[in-house]
Scaffold this motif. Structure first.
Motif, PDB file in Angstrom:
ATOM      1  N   HIS A 177      77.397  43.124  57.613  1.00  0.00           N
ATOM      2  CA  HIS A 177      78.122  44.039  58.481  1.00  0.00           C
ATOM      3  C   HIS A 177      77.993  45.495  58.009  1.00  0.00           C
ATOM      4  CE1 HIS A 177      81.114  45.045  61.475  1.00  0.00           C
ATOM      5  NE2 HIS A 177      81.595  45.885  60.568  1.00  0.00           N
ATOM      6  N   GLY A 225      86.076  45.641  61.232  1.00  0.00           N
ATOM      7  CA  GLY A 225      85.496  44.579  60.393  1.00  0.00           C
ATOM      8  C   GLY A 225      85.784  44.748  58.915  1.00  0.00           C
ATOM      9  N   HIS A 279      84.244  45.602  55.157  1.00  0.00           N
ATOM     10  CA  HIS A 279      83.122  46.406  54.628  1.00  0.00           C
ATOM     11  C   HIS A 279      83.117  46.440  53.113  1.00  0.00           C
ATOM     12  CE1 HIS A 279      84.280  47.865  58.634  1.00  0.00           C
ATOM     13  NE2 HIS A 279      82.979  47.915  58.839  1.00  0.00           N
ATOM     14  N   CYS A 290      85.707  50.865  63.592  1.00  0.00           N
ATOM     15  CA  CYS A 290      85.361  49.454  63.359  1.00  0.00           C
ATOM     16  C   CYS A 290      86.536  48.713  62.746  1.00  0.00           C
ATOM     17  CB  CYS A 290      84.151  49.354  62.440  1.00  0.00           C
ATOM     18  SG  CYS A 290      83.576  47.655  62.269  1.00  0.00           S
ATOM     19  N   HIS A 327      75.993  48.897  59.685  1.00  0.00           N
ATOM     20  CA  HIS A 327      76.436  50.293  59.834  1.00  0.00           C
ATOM     21  C   HIS A 327      75.335  51.230  59.329  1.00  0.00           C
ATOM     22  CE1 HIS A 327      81.032  50.217  60.439  1.00  0.00           C
ATOM     23  NE2 HIS A 327      80.661  48.956  60.521  1.00  0.00           N
TER      24      HIS A 327
END
Ligand SMILES: [Zn+2]
Length: 405
Positions: A102, A201, A203, A199, A106
């Motif tokens: 992920h 998510g 990281h 976002c 980016h």
């Protein structure tokens, strides 16, 4: 207010936590969904798969985002009671893998924006690799490798990632890589002096955690360019698989791994030449074979030569070529059959001045072979599945010819 406090928002590296059970419901699958007041489990969403792990030792197979309500933990086995305090533990290797893919996305997406102003339209984590679809009309190896190089430099510079919670007004004034899909307060992920994007998510803390990014392949798809890439541990796994295949091929050539593309290309060229030579030699051999069969043929009173022969292991094409070679001789009739694996093949042919309707004979013979066939009066082909009656079918065709002589 959401019922579940999403702990992964503030710490993507939190593995263990304690929480209170707010609700337990049964799923259509028969498994139970446990709602907690707080969780470190990331639910499926934003192209990133769900975490797995345990709740009080119970297996958590998937987590589902239930919007305002919170995160549903789908578990197998005896469920905890509402109000109970449970201990949650997420599978760290899986979480780390998702963090690498992920965060890698980016970085790679920003690399394509920086180099060629090509924004990412969608992202998926697959079983062994990941995909992004980007607005790039003319992908070239050189351009894609430049993006990969930039992305890896950003990884190796070990830049910090920061989470910034901002209002919609504040966000509107910022140079975001993509438009926010939700309204209200936004969670932005910033890669130091490189990327800023909304976002939800999980990281990396710093880009170095991603390890490495490699692009496996790309293709044009639905007006976009689909790029398949791997990051972190997946890049290592992919390298191992690629190296194993390349070394296996090199072993066949008794050569170095990196020499095989040119060796394989040369072998394919040589093979094409050999195929051409083989076809030419087959043509010569078929005429020699035809001459031998003609020498052995019985000759009728009117001078017609009849060749009746059944071959083992001969395909339809080879049988037809032999028939053509035979009937290039005057007054010749060839009734040829072959056992071609599980199929009986037949070719009946005659030269122009010989008599007989090959098409009619073929239809009759194929009936006996439980098959089908046909053609013209001077050349017909067919076959069937009844191999036992191949000899009989040819003999009957030869007998039928007797009646016209
Ligand atoms: Zn993200």
């Amino acid at each position: 207010m959401p019922a579940t406090d999403r702990l992964y928002y503030s710490d993507s590296h939190l593995i263990e936590f304690e929480a209170r059970v707010l609700d337990v419901t049964e799923r259509v699958s028969g498994w139970a969904a446990v709602l907690l007041n707080r969780t470190a489990f990331y639910p499926t969403g934003g192209g990133q798969p769900s975490d797995t792990g345990t709740l009080n030792g119970l297996r958590v197979v998937e987590c589902i985002d239930d919007g305002e309500k919170g995160v549903l933990h789908v578990v197998q086995g005896a469920t905890p009671a509402v109000g109970a305090i449970v201990k949650g533990r997420i599978d760290w290797p899986r979480r780390l893998d998702h963090i690498q893919q992920h965060t890698g996305q980016h970085i790679l997406s920003q690399a394509f924006v920086t180099l060629c102003n090509a924004p990412t339209k969608s992202f998926r984590v697959l079983d062994q690799s990941c995909e992004i679809d980007i607005e790039l009309t003319n992908p070239t190896t050189e351009l894609i490798e430049r993006a990969v190089e930039l992305a890896n430099n950003v990884i190796w510079e070990n830049r910090r990632l920061t989470i910034r919670n901002v209002t919609a007004e504040e966000a509107a004034a910022l140079p975001l890589r993509k438009e926010p899909v939700r309204e209200g307060e936004l969670r932005l992920i910033e890669i130091d002096e490189f990327d800023l994007t909304p976002c939800g998510g999980t990281h990396a803390y710093r880009t170095g955690e991603v390890g490495m990014i490699a692009v496996r392949s790309w293709e044009r798809a639905k007006g976009l360019t689909r790029i398949e890439f791997v990051a972190g541990g997946r890049a290592l796994s992919d390298y191992r698989r690629a190296n194993t295949s390349a070394r296996a091929i090199a072993g066949l050539f008794s050569a170095g791994r990196d020499d095989t593309p040119s060796l394989a290309a040369r072998m394919i060229e040589e093979n094409k030449g050999l195929q051409r030579r083989l076809r030419a030699l087959e043509q010569v051999a078929i005429h020699v074979e035809a001459d031998e069969l003609i020498d052995q043929a019985e000759v009728r009173e009117d001078g017609t030569r009849l060749i009746v022969h059944v071959f083992e292991d001969r395909d339809a094409d080879s049988l037809k070529k032999l028939a053509q070679a035979l009937i290039s001789k005057p007054k010749t009739i060839a009734l040829l059959g072959s056992h071609d694996k599980d199929t009986a093949r037949l070719v009946f042919a005659r030269s122009v001045e010989a008599a007989g309707d090959m098409n009619a004979l073929m239809r009759e013979a194929c009936g006996r072979l439980d098959g089908r066939g046909g053609g013209k009066a001077d050349m017909a082909q067919g076959g069937g599945s009844n191999l036992q009656r191949l000899g009989e079918a040819i003999d009957l065709a030869a007998k039928a010819l007797e009646t016209i002589w």
